[in-house]
Design a protein around this motif. Structure first.
Motif, PDB file in Angstrom:
ATOM      1  N   PRO A   1       0.814  -1.221   0.000  1.00  0.00           N
ATOM      2  CA  PRO A   1       0.000   0.000   0.000  1.00  0.00           C
ATOM      3  C   PRO A   1       0.844   1.266   0.000  1.00  0.00           C
ATOM      4  N   GLY A   2       0.331   2.280  -0.673  1.00  0.00           N
ATOM      5  CA  GLY A   2       0.978   3.582  -0.656  1.00  0.00           C
ATOM      6  C   GLY A   2       0.653   4.304   0.632  1.00  0.00           C
ATOM      7  N   GLN A   3       1.656   4.636   1.412  1.00  0.00           N
ATOM      8  CA  GLN A   3       1.464   5.333   2.675  1.00  0.00           C
ATOM      9  C   GLN A   3       2.107   6.705   2.583  1.00  0.00           C
ATOM     10  N   LEU A   4       2.093   7.434   3.679  1.00  0.00           N
ATOM     11  CA  LEU A   4       2.674   8.771   3.703  1.00  0.00           C
ATOM     12  C   LEU A   4       4.153   8.743   3.329  1.00  0.00           C
ATOM     13  N   ALA A   5       4.860   7.715   3.750  1.00  0.00           N
ATOM     14  CA  ALA A   5       6.293   7.621   3.455  1.00  0.00           C
ATOM     15  C   ALA A   5       6.558   7.505   1.954  1.00  0.00           C
ATOM     16  N   ALA A   6       5.592   7.010   1.197  1.00  0.00           N
ATOM     17  CA  ALA A   6       5.761   6.932  -0.256  1.00  0.00           C
ATOM     18  C   ALA A   6       5.782   8.336  -0.866  1.00  0.00           C
ATOM     19  N   ASP A   7       5.008   9.265  -0.296  1.00  0.00           N
ATOM     20  CA  ASP A   7       5.060  10.657  -0.749  1.00  0.00           C
ATOM     21  C   ASP A   7       6.426  11.263  -0.460  1.00  0.00           C
ATOM     22  N   VAL A   8       7.020  10.887   0.663  1.00  0.00           N
ATOM     23  CA  VAL A   8       8.348  11.397   1.023  1.00  0.00           C
ATOM     24  C   VAL A   8       9.378  10.896   0.022  1.00  0.00           C
ATOM     25  N   TRP A   9       9.305   9.627  -0.358  1.00  0.00           N
ATOM     26  CA  TRP A   9      10.210   9.083  -1.386  1.00  0.00           C
ATOM     27  C   TRP A   9      10.091   9.899  -2.670  1.00  0.00           C
ATOM     28  N   ALA A  10       8.851  10.150  -3.095  1.00  0.00           N
ATOM     29  CA  ALA A  10       8.628  10.912  -4.320  1.00  0.00           C
ATOM     30  C   ALA A  10       9.205  12.323  -4.194  1.00  0.00           C
ATOM     31  N   PHE A  11       9.083  12.923  -3.027  1.00  0.00           N
ATOM     32  CA  PHE A  11       9.647  14.251  -2.807  1.00  0.00           C
ATOM     33  C   PHE A  11      11.169  14.213  -2.953  1.00  0.00           C
ATOM     34  N   GLY A  12      11.799  13.166  -2.459  1.00  0.00           N
ATOM     35  CA  GLY A  12      13.241  13.008  -2.640  1.00  0.00           C
ATOM     36  C   GLY A  12      13.620  12.954  -4.110  1.00  0.00           C
ATOM     37  N   THR A  13      12.777  12.336  -4.910  1.00  0.00           N
ATOM     38  CA  THR A  13      13.028  12.273  -6.346  1.00  0.00           C
ATOM     39  C   THR A  13      12.857  13.649  -6.986  1.00  0.00           C
ATOM     40  N   VAL A  14      11.894  14.428  -6.509  1.00  0.00           N
ATOM     41  CA  VAL A  14      11.738  15.805  -6.999  1.00  0.00           C
ATOM     42  C   VAL A  14      12.976  16.627  -6.631  1.00  0.00           C
ATOM     43  N   LEU A  15      13.513  16.426  -5.432  1.00  0.00           N
ATOM     44  CA  LEU A  15      14.755  17.116  -5.054  1.00  0.00           C
ATOM     45  C   LEU A  15      15.880  16.751  -6.017  1.00  0.00           C
ATOM     46  N   TRP A  16      15.955  15.481  -6.386  1.00  0.00           N
ATOM     47  CA  TRP A  16      16.969  15.027  -7.347  1.00  0.00           C
ATOM     48  C   TRP A  16      16.785  15.743  -8.680  1.00  0.00           C
ATOM     49  N   GLU A  17      15.534  15.853  -9.143  1.00  0.00           N
ATOM     50  CA  GLU A  17      15.263  16.549 -10.399  1.00  0.00           C
ATOM     51  C   GLU A  17      15.722  17.999 -10.338  1.00  0.00           C
ATOM     52  N   LEU A  18      15.477  18.655  -9.209  1.00  0.00           N
ATOM     53  CA  LEU A  18      15.886  20.048  -9.057  1.00  0.00           C
ATOM     54  C   LEU A  18      17.407  20.193  -9.095  1.00  0.00           C
ATOM     55  N   ALA A  19      18.115  19.209  -8.569  1.00  0.00           N
ATOM     56  CA  ALA A  19      19.580  19.267  -8.558  1.00  0.00           C
ATOM     57  C   ALA A  19      20.177  18.952  -9.916  1.00  0.00           C
ATOM     58  N   THR A  20      19.547  18.063 -10.663  1.00  0.00           N
ATOM     59  CA  THR A  20      20.136  17.577 -11.913  1.00  0.00           C
ATOM     60  C   THR A  20      19.515  18.168 -13.180  1.00  0.00           C
ATOM     61  N   TRP A  21      18.315  18.696 -13.069  1.00  0.00           N
ATOM     62  CA  TRP A  21      17.544  19.201 -14.209  1.00  0.00           C
ATOM     63  C   TRP A  21      17.272  18.076 -15.214  1.00  0.00           C
ATOM     64  N   ARG A  22      17.052  16.871 -14.697  1.00  0.00           N
ATOM     65  CA  ARG A  22      16.824  15.707 -15.559  1.00  0.00           C
ATOM     66  C   ARG A  22      15.593  14.944 -15.091  1.00  0.00           C
ATOM     67  N   LEU A  23      14.998  14.207 -15.991  1.00  0.00           N
ATOM     68  CA  LEU A  23      13.889  13.320 -15.686  1.00  0.00           C
ATOM     69  C   LEU A  23      14.457  12.043 -15.063  1.00  0.00           C
ATOM     70  N   PRO A  24      13.884  11.548 -13.984  1.00  0.00           N
ATOM     71  CA  PRO A  24      14.403  10.305 -13.393  1.00  0.00           C
ATOM     72  C   PRO A  24      14.377   9.145 -14.387  1.00  0.00           C
ATOM     73  N   PHE A  25      15.458   8.422 -14.436  1.00  0.00           N
ATOM     74  CA  PHE A  25      15.577   7.226 -15.277  1.00  0.00           C
ATOM     75  C   PHE A  25      15.247   7.528 -16.741  1.00  0.00           C
ATOM     76  N   GLU A  26      15.712   8.670 -17.237  1.00  0.00           N
ATOM     77  CA  GLU A  26      15.320   9.108 -18.575  1.00  0.00           C
ATOM     78  C   GLU A  26      15.806   8.198 -19.700  1.00  0.00           C
ATOM     79  N   HIS A  27      16.855   7.420 -19.474  1.00  0.00           N
ATOM     80  CA  HIS A  27      17.396   6.579 -20.536  1.00  0.00           C
ATOM     81  C   HIS A  27      17.087   5.103 -20.335  1.00  0.00           C
ATOM     82  N   MET A  28      16.101   4.812 -19.492  1.00  0.00           N
ATOM     83  CA  MET A  28      15.739   3.412 -19.271  1.00  0.00           C
ATOM     84  C   MET A  28      14.255   3.302 -18.993  1.00  0.00           C
TER      85      MET A  28
END
Length: 146
Positions: free
Chosen positions: A66-93
């Motif tokens: 099940p998707g819980q609150l912690a899953a939103d936190v994981w997604a937020f971490g991925t948004v932070l990664w996008e802001l740092a790299t200016w790239r789409l996650p896993f863009e080449h796979m």
């Protein structure tokens, strides 16, 4: 996200990603697209009926839990990664093949040097903790971002 997670009952967005974050001319961010959002009952869980885009989904959700609150936190971490790299996650796979995002070294950031690089990366990695209960809550994230 802090507001959603502190409601009674808490609300899990369940589709947090950069495309669902709207920015106005004053750089205020508004969370949008609540199609998958669910109010969580006392057990703090909600089933994930379908996956729209696995790029931002936590490992537990990708494993069918099940998707819980912690899953939103994981997604937020991925948004932070996008802001740092200016790239789409896993863009080449295939998004289902993604096993982890690589954080660029401070000198490799597209935006140039970042004085709080170590703290920023630390927050990102904490959001990606493999154990959902060990991820920070949004009240802690807000304090760290300030």
């Amino acid at each position: 996200m802090l507001y959603l997670h502190t409601r009674t009952p808490p609300i899990a967005h369940r589709d947090l990603k950069s495309a669902n974050l709207l920015v106005d001319s004053q750089w205020h961010v508004k969370v949008a697209d609540f199609n998958l959002s669910r109010a969580l009952e006392s057990n703090l869980s909600a089933s994930t009926l379908f996956i729209t885009n696995p790029r931002w989904l936590s490992p537990e959700v990708l494993s069918g839990h099940p998707g819980q609150l912690a899953a939103d936190v994981w997604a937020f971490g991925t948004v932070l990664w996008e802001l740092a790299t200016w790239r789409l996650p896993f863009e080449h796979m295939n998004p289902f093949q993604g096993s982890g995002l690589v954080v660029p070294a401070p000198g490799e950031l597209p935006s140039g040097p970042c004085s709080v690089y170590r703290e920023y990366v630390g927050l990102m990695r904490d959001c990606w903790h493999r154990i959902p209960a060990k991820r920070p809550h949004f009240d802690q994230i807000v304090k760290r971002l300030r």
